[in-house]
Every structure is written in C-alpha cells, then in structure tokens.
Design an enzyme around this catalytic site. Structure first.
Site, PDB file in Angstrom:
ATOM      1  N   ASP A  56     -10.928   1.819  -3.403  1.00  0.00           N
ATOM      2  CA  ASP A  56     -11.439   1.526  -2.057  1.00  0.00           C
ATOM      3  C   ASP A  56     -12.956   1.485  -2.055  1.00  0.00           C
ATOM      4  O   ASP A  56     -13.560   1.188  -1.033  1.00  0.00           O
ATOM      5  CB  ASP A  56     -10.949   2.591  -1.064  1.00  0.00           C
ATOM      6  CG  ASP A  56      -9.604   2.206  -0.460  1.00  0.00           C
ATOM      7  OD1 ASP A  56      -9.199   1.038  -0.594  1.00  0.00           O
ATOM      8  OD2 ASP A  56      -8.961   3.085   0.137  1.00  0.00           O
TER       9      ASP A  56
ATOM     10  N   ASP B  33       0.830  -1.204   0.000  1.00  0.00           N
ATOM     11  CA  ASP B  33       0.000   0.000   0.000  1.00  0.00           C
ATOM     12  C   ASP B  33       0.869   1.261   0.000  1.00  0.00           C
ATOM     13  O   ASP B  33       2.072   1.193   0.288  1.00  0.00           O
ATOM     14  CB  ASP B  33      -0.901  -0.025   1.251  1.00  0.00           C
ATOM     15  CG  ASP B  33      -2.264   0.587   0.999  1.00  0.00           C
ATOM     16  OD1 ASP B  33      -2.374   1.436   0.098  1.00  0.00           O
ATOM     17  OD2 ASP B  33      -3.217   0.216   1.703  1.00  0.00           O
TER      18      ASP B  33
HETATM   19  C1  GLA Z   1      -5.788   1.856   2.145  1.00  0.00           C
HETATM   20  C2  GLA Z   1      -6.197   0.750   1.213  1.00  0.00           C
HETATM   21  C3  GLA Z   1      -7.228  -0.127   1.879  1.00  0.00           C
HETATM   22  C4  GLA Z   1      -6.683  -0.680   3.169  1.00  0.00           C
HETATM   23  C5  GLA Z   1      -6.240   0.450   4.057  1.00  0.00           C
HETATM   24  C6  GLA Z   1      -5.535  -0.065   5.278  1.00  0.00           C
HETATM   25  O1  GLA Z   1      -6.807   2.771   2.321  1.00  0.00           O
HETATM   26  O2  GLA Z   1      -6.658   1.264   0.009  1.00  0.00           O
HETATM   27  O3  GLA Z   1      -7.612  -1.170   1.011  1.00  0.00           O
HETATM   28  O4  GLA Z   1      -5.640  -1.566   2.913  1.00  0.00           O
HETATM   29  O5  GLA Z   1      -5.353   1.334   3.397  1.00  0.00           O
HETATM   30  O6  GLA Z   1      -5.167   0.941   6.132  1.00  0.00           O
END
Ligand code: GLA
Length: 736
Positions: A536, A466
């Site tokens: 997301d 990430d």
């Molecule tokens: C980001 C990612 C999510 C998740 C969060 C975890 O927002 O896009 O899918 O993994 O971080 O903190």
C-alpha cells in the site's frame, strides 16, 4: 557410469537411478543442478547431495566423498534430540516414528517428472510418500509429502513440514525478507550462527507482510548478486508457515520449511491422507540473482496464472478518489488513462452496498450489489464507458470478508470465524470479520460472488481480490470442537478449492492478490492469481527497496507497481514524476492517482512512460533479471537490469537513493549481456534538454559488463526544474 540406468528419457533424462553397494541411488537432475538421494529399501531415505550438476565421475564416486548422509525427511521419536520434519502421535499414543523405504516410482505429469519415494513406519501402518518434481529446462525441484493413516484409529500430526535440507556448516549466510504493512520486503542478510533461526507467520490469511516464506542461503560468505553458490527455498503456501534453520553441534545447518504447526495439530482419520504444500528449491552458482532468475522462469512458466501473458497498463482508483466513487468521476478517470495510452481501469473499494452503502471502511462487505446511488447505470454503464474509451474495466472485491454492518452478516452470522463464549473480535473499521472458508457454504458463497460478477458482466477483465483482516480469534463455527485445531489449515484448503472452481469457470480474467497491500505475495496463491499488490506504500524511493526484496523470489510481471501522487500519501515525500515513473516501470506498470490532479507536464511524463513501457514490456515482464547494485548496500544508488533470453535487448534501471553535494558514486557494471554482441543505447523517459552522451552510441556487451556507463547525478533541465532525485532508464538493443 554404466551401472546408472536412465529411467526417464522424455523429461530430458531428469532422473537416473543406479543400483549401488548401499542400494538405490536417485539422481534428480536439472539443467544446472543435481540432487542425489539414497533410497535403499529397508532404510530411511537419505540425501547425499544438492548443488551444481554432477559429472558422471563425481556421481559415481559420491558415496566415497565426505558428504553428509542425512535423512532426507527426518522424523521424530528415536533419538529425539534433533529437530524433525514430521512428528506423529499414533493411534495407540506412541509418539515415535521410524521410517523405511519401500519403493521408488516415477510418474510423468503435465510435462514434469515426479519421483516418489514410498516409506512406511517400521511398526505402524502409516505411509509416507516423499515427492520430488522436476521439469525439463528448470533448475527448480519441488518437494512435498503425503502422509497416509492406515492405523486402526485417528493419528495426530504434530509437525508436518514440506521438506528438509541439510546445508553443510561453513560461511553460510541467510537472506530473508521481513517488514510490515507499507514496509514490505525489507531485506536481512546474516551469517548463520549456532542456535535456531525461525521465520514464521501466524496471521491466518496474510502471510507476507511481516516475514516471507522464502529464503536464500549463500554458501560462500556474504551474499553477492552475481557470484557464488546460492540455495533458494520458497514455500508454496498461502497460510501460516514456519521456516527454521537449526544449527546444532553437528557440521550442518538443518533447514525445515512447511505449514506452521502451532495450534494446528492435525487429526488424520483412518484411511485419510494429508498432503503438505510444495517447497520449491533452487540452486545457482550465479549468486542471488541467479537463484532469482531460476525462481522467476519456473514461476512464470509453471506456477503463475497466465505467467506468459503480458499484463496491461492500468489506472487504479484507490489513491485517486478512495471511497468517493461515482459515475462521473469513474468516467473521467477512464478518459484520462485512455488518453495517456493506458489499457485498463480498475474501480477500487466503495462501489457496492444497497441497504448499507460502502462510504467508509466500516460496512457492506458481503453485499456485492452495485450502489445505484453512486452508479445509476450500474456496472454495465461503466463497461460501456470503458469500451467507448478503448480500454478494459476491472473491479475490486474482498470476498472472504464481511462487516457486522452488512446484510450478509445479518443473515449468516454463523459464517464468520468466531470462538464460542467470546465477544466477536472485529477488525478494520471496527466492524470487519473474516468468513470461515473451512465451511463449504462459505466456499460456495465466495465462488458465487465471483461467478455472478463474471456471468453478469463477462467483459470484466480484471479483479482486485483483497483481504484486509487476519484471523482475529481462534474459532471455527463450522468445525467440530475436537477439530478446532484444523482452522488455519482447513481455511486454506477451502480457499484453494474455491479458487480452483473460480479458475475452471473463469480462466481468462486477470486477478490480483491484494491483502492490505503486500500480504499475499506468495507462490501458494499465484497459480490462481496473475499478480499481487506489492504494497500500500507507493512512495517511489521506498519502493526501490521493497521491489528489490520482492524480486528475490517473484518476477516483475507479478509485481504491481504504480505511479502515485506527490506528496506521497503514506510517506508524504515529494518525488518528481520522472523518478516515480522510472521506478514503477521496473515492475508491472500502473497508475494510482487522480489524473485530474496532474499538470500537463506530469501528464506528459506519464504518457511518455506508458509509451516507452510498451516497448520494453516484454523485456521487463518476461526477461531475465540481473540485480546490480543493492539499495540496501547504501551506495547512493540502486541499479538492476532485465535482459531477454536471447540477450538481444535489455533495459537498465538506475535510481539515485540519496543526494549529497559533490557525492561520488561508483559506476555500476552491467550483467547478463552477451560479451560478443554490440548494443545501442537509447534513453527512455528522457526529460533532459540535451541527450545523454551515450544516446544512439554503441558498445560491446563486454565493455558494458566490465565498465558500465557513467550516470550523471542530475538532469540537464531548466534551473527551476532541478530536484534532489535522479534516475535513468536505458534500453540496450543489439546492433547486428
Ligand atoms: C486495502 C488495499 C488497498 C485498497 C483498500 C480498499 O488496503 O491494500 O489497495 O484496495 O484496501 O479499501
């Protein structure tokens, strides 16, 4: 045609050179396209043609035809009114550049042929190499430029685009993607008018939330999916980019693409070479879908990490439990996904931190040690549970980041991106900072994070990588004060260097590129990553739109697409499981919820979807995409299909995007089938009490492509199970 000498026999005669009245003509030829250049020594390199493959006779007479003779890589300085791909301040302060071709060479590398046109400045020892890579069997040409400084002192690169393409003025339309967090890949289609259209990114890290570094040009008016001439362009770069179309007072749309030069002027020392990222160009006369298929095939086979290996069906813990990670909950999720037929479980954020436990998003990034308060048996305990359940295990990390509340930051505040004399600017959780990947020590640190995980726990099958922050202040604590403008570029040089090391040591682990959702969907990262997190936002209706846009440039195998809870956590929309599954199955299928929150019926639908997906996985993940009816056209339903290259198996997806009583929707003709083949229809994920009238029936490809099949607007289910959503997934198998 006899004066054309075919130089490269091995790469399917990809390149032919010919001596002509005006000099050396280079014909870069792919199965369906030709790009023709004039590389006469002593002259600037010119581009004569890009489009449908030329016949011998047309190639022979190209120069007589009224096609534009534009410079293939325009440079700034002499007649400085037009836009240029390159702008240089020479060591003595001269801001003009004037190029001439000095030679042409070809090289066979990894099954591809690279044609390099060497140029030099007429008065300064600065060399330019314009490269074109052609791979046999692919209608994609990759172009990039090497700039070498042999002058007495440093030169400054003020602009350094990867490539340029002149597009003949006409009824040309541009298709591009824009959006924002949780609304990635919205589609814009617009006719190109006079003036400048600029698409750019200045985030520093996440370059595909707001706009995308890829575009399509439809040359025959309003874009159509399966008709018309289309040029596609994809900049293969993970950082700040600029795509620009300048429609000036000439007969041409001037298209440039490359690294965004703003605040990034690059100082090139004597003897140094700067290499731009690749710009991938494609051309198709089968509309937007045809250009997408070209990108998908090229991408899967030559660019995407492990692009021809089927992806596993997974459950990710994020939306199911967020930071509430513990051993029992993880074990329960693993049992549940295994019992539904899934193949992999991914533990998301919240598993790490010793001195500072990661319970919310305001601490611990950088402290990649297991929090044994939550997971007393550590990663090994989880790996054992996964094994017991017959599934693989994956883990979330965010290695380019730290928090001010972390042991890493306490030890190494100098590793972060920060401008001198300014307060540190913090991101997510009020504490997040970006590590400076320009710094070799940070590169080592990031390599070690992954290497330690994989060495200690070689059974880890998947990493979700990430990146949840942009560059928040322009300042590198590593770069010297006179090279601060190198920050954005050197960050990505360091990033890519680190990824190279990681892949050399750990070639088999699947790695997902996530960056606050869909912030890293680009061909610049995919040589090291197996897929990207699309968004997301898992709302299935909005995903129909987002995944449609994403599919313009990226294949389904790379597009992670998960069934999440209802009501949805972002839009709060309630969507039945069947529809959510039918949307997720059109990408790389996964789940993103707590299975314990599902009732038996929903669990059965998910299990069925997983079982059915396994049957169609090779078609979705490796097949050819034909987009049929766009959700952006607001026709009440969206539809696309995947077809095997042999055209013996296909999957048709249809999703209703709105509901009104007695609504009349157009029937969607199919595409991509063999008109002479006969196909049997089987519905997947069926929830109806009675099968569709077509179930088990056979139709010719010709009929299906001319007429399509009528889709009922509702399901045949018990009254109380009716909803305002409807979708269908049909498999079409050749009957021999
Ligand atoms: C980001 C990612 C999510 C998740 C969060 C975890 O927002 O896009 O899918 O993994 O971080 O903190």
């Amino acid at each position: 045609m006899n004066r054309i000498t075919t130089l490269i026999a091995t790469a399917a005669a990809a390149i032919a050179l010919t001596g002509s009245a005006s000099g050396e003509i280079i014909n870069l030829s792919t199965p369906g396209t030709s790009m023709v250049l004039d590389a006469t020594e002593g002259q600037p390199l010119r581009i004569l043609y890009y489009g449908d493959k030329l016949s011998a006779v047309d190639l022979e007479n190209l120069e007589a035809s009224p096609l534009a003779h534009h410079e293939a890589y325009p440079v700034y300085g002499i007649y400085p009114q037009g836009e240029a791909a390159l702008s240089v301040t020479h060591a003595d302060g001269n801001r003009t550049t004037q190029t001439e071709v000095t030679g042409v060479s070809t090289e066979e590398k990894d099954g591809a042929t690279v044609t390099t046109i060497a140029m030099r400045d007429k008065a300064y020892p600065m060399e330019l190499k314009v490269n074109y890579k052609v791979r046999p069997g692919y209608d994609v040409i990759e172009t990039w430029v090497d700039i070498t400084n042999n002058e007495k002192g440093a030169i400054t690169l003020n602009r350094f685009m990867s490539g340029y393409l002149p597009i003949r003025y006409g009824d040309v339309w541009l298709s591009s993607l824009y959006g924002s967090w949780a609304n990635e890949c919205e589609l814009t289609e617009e006719p190109l008018t006079h003036g400048v259209k600029m698409i750019k990114n200045k985030d520093g890290l996440r370059n595909s939330h707001t706009a995308h570094g890829e575009v399509m040009f439809s040359l025959d008016g309003k874009p159509q999916e399966n008709n018309g001439r289309v040029i596609g362009a994809a900049l293969c770069y993970p950082g700040n980019y600029k795509l620009m179309v300048d429609t000036d007072d000439s007969d041409t749309h001037h298209f440039f693409a490359g690294i965004n030069e703003e605040n990034s002027e690059y100082h090139l020392k004597k003897g140094e070479t700067f290499t731009t990222p690749e710009l991938a160009l494609t051309y198709s006369n089968e509309g937007l879908s045809g250009a997408s298929r070209n990108f998908h095939k090229w991408g899967r086979d030559t660019r995407l990490h492990a692009g021809n290996k089927e992806r596993k069906i997974l459950l990710n813990s994020w939306e199911g439990v967020y930071f509430d990670i513990n051993e029992d909950v993880m074990a329960g999720m693993m049992e549940d996904i295994a019992s539904m037929g899934g193949e992999l479980f991914v533990m998301d954020d919240g598993w790490f931190g010793d001195k500072y436990p990661r319970n919310v998003d305001n601490s611990s990034l950088g402290d990649w040690v297991v929090d044994t308060r939550k997971l007393p048996h550590g990663i090994n305990g989880l790996l054992e549970t996964a094994k017991k359940n017959g599934i693989k295990f994956g883990i979330w990390i965010e290695p380019e980041m730290t928090n001010t509340t972390s042991e890493l930051y306490e030890k190494h505040p100098e590793y972060t991106i920060k401008a001198p004399n300014r307060d540190v600017v913090k991101g997510r959780g009020g504490t997040q900072l970006v590590l400076d990947m320009a710094n070799p020590k940070v590169q080592d640190l990031v390599f070690t994070i992954v290497d330690t995980l994989m060495t200690k726990y070689p059974e880890i099958d998947y990493i979700k990588w990430d990146a949840n922050a942009p560059v928040m202040e322009h300042g590198s604590q590593y770069l010297t004060s006179d090279n601060q403008s190198h920050l954005y570029i050197d960050y990505h040089k360091g990033f890519v260097k680190t990824l190279d090391r990681i892949r050399a040591a750990h070639p088999d682990v699947t790695i997902q590129a996530c960056a606050s959702g869909g912030g890293r969907a680009n061909w610049g990262v995919l040589p090291w990553f197996d897929e990207f997190w699309t968004s997301d936002n898992n709302d299935a209706l909005q995903r129909v739109y987002m995944q449609w846009g994403t599919s313009y440039f990226f294949p389904a195998i790379a597009m992670a697409s998960h069934i999440s809870a209802s009501p949805n956590h972002q839009t709060f929309r309630r969507i039945p499981t069947k529809f959510r599954a039918d949307v997720a199955m059109s990408g790389r299928l996964g789940l993103e919820m707590q299975p314990k929150d599902m009732n038996d019926e929903d669990r059965a639908i998910c299990a069925q979807a997983i079982e059915d997906y396994k049957k169609i996985r090779p078609i979705v993940q490796m097949g050819d995409l034909y987009r049929l009816q766009s959700p952006f056209d607001k026709k009440g339903a969206a539809s696309l299909m995947y077809v095997t290259p042999e055209k013996d198996d296909a999957v048709f997806f249809w999703w209703k995007t709105e509901t009104f009583m007695n609504q009349q929707l157009a029937r969607v003709p199919m595409a991509g089938l063999d008109p002479d083949k006969t196909y049997m229809v089987t519905e997947l994920n069926c929830i109806d009490n009675d099968p569709l009238p077509y179930e088990g029936k056979t139709y010719s490809g010709k009929f299906l492509m001319a007429n399509g099949l009528e889709m009922p607007l509702t399901y045949k289910v018990d009254y109380h199970k009716n909803t305002d959503f409807a979708s269908r997934v049909l498999r079409l198998t050749e009957v021999k």
